[in-house]
Design a protein around this motif. Structure first.
Motif, PDB file in Angstrom:
ATOM      1  N   ASN A  46       1.229   2.134  -0.254  1.00 26.59           N
ATOM      2  CA  ASN A  46       0.333   2.122  -1.415  1.00 26.59           C
ATOM      3  C   ASN A  46       0.916   1.326  -2.584  1.00 26.59           C
ATOM      4  O   ASN A  46       0.486   1.500  -3.723  1.00 26.59           O
ATOM      5  CB  ASN A  46       0.026   3.551  -1.864  1.00 26.59           C
ATOM      6  N   GLU A  49      -1.662  -0.696  -5.078  1.00 22.68           N
ATOM      7  CA  GLU A  49      -2.495   0.113  -5.971  1.00 22.68           C
ATOM      8  C   GLU A  49      -1.650   0.915  -6.960  1.00 22.68           C
ATOM      9  O   GLU A  49      -2.016   1.037  -8.134  1.00 22.68           O
ATOM     10  CB  GLU A  49      -3.443   1.016  -5.184  1.00 22.68           C
ATOM     11  N   LYS A  53      -1.578   0.672 -11.031  1.00 21.61           N
ATOM     12  CA  LYS A  53      -1.899   1.894 -11.790  1.00 21.61           C
ATOM     13  C   LYS A  53      -0.768   2.255 -12.750  1.00 21.61           C
ATOM     14  O   LYS A  53      -1.007   2.626 -13.905  1.00 21.61           O
ATOM     15  CB  LYS A  53      -2.186   3.064 -10.841  1.00 21.61           C
TER      16      LYS A  53
END
Length: 157
Positions: A46, A49, A53
């Protein structure tokens, strides 16, 4: 006759609020650096992302660092500005060598939970002092961060 500061708040109340806000500022600074570190060091499936973020989150935290410091100044007091003071004053601890995405998110959740609790204390004290400016700022932060906590919890499942 009561002693008031330049914005009409009782000086004793303004002093108490500045002390609480400096404690909050120290926590924001440590948390900001933690999230910045998560952004730099996160690894895993991940990555893309979370990297994006975390940048969004630390950018917002940096804005809030400035706003909290400026509120302390508005109250007629001086914001703490030495990192060594932040480390000793903060409830949030420095995160070191965290790379796992889920561990990073859990660290962020814990940081926000601490900030929300501290901001509720600030909000209560500001309300008692009829300090709408500080109360409004704390209330806005709490509202935003509660939503972020919900979303991060949803991300973790």
């Amino acid at each position: 006759m009561t002693e008031t500061n330049s914005i009409g708040l009782h000086e004793g109340s303004a002093s108490q609020l500045a002390e609480k806000l400096n404690h909050l500022l120290a926590n924001y600074q440590i948390f900001y650096m933690n999230v910045r570190g998560y952004h730099w060091n996160v690894k895993g499936s991940n990555f893309f992302e979370l990297h994006t973020k975390f940048e969004e989150l630390y950018t917002d935290l940096l804005t809030k660092v400035d706003e909290v410091a400026e509120r302390i100044l508005t109250l007629g007091h001086t914001p703490v500005h030495a990192y060594s003071d932040y480390v000793t004053m903060a409830d949030i601890q420095e995160a070191k060598d965290v790379h796992d995405g889920e561990a990073c998110v859990r660290g962020i959740l814990k940081g926000y939970q601490t900030l929300i609790e501290l901001q509720r204390d600030v909000l209560s004290l500001a309300s008692d002092a009829d300090d709408e400016g500080t109360a409004s700022q704390a209330g806005d932060y709490i509202r935003e961060q509660e939503k972020t906590v919900w979303m991060l919890n949803a991300y973790l499942g």
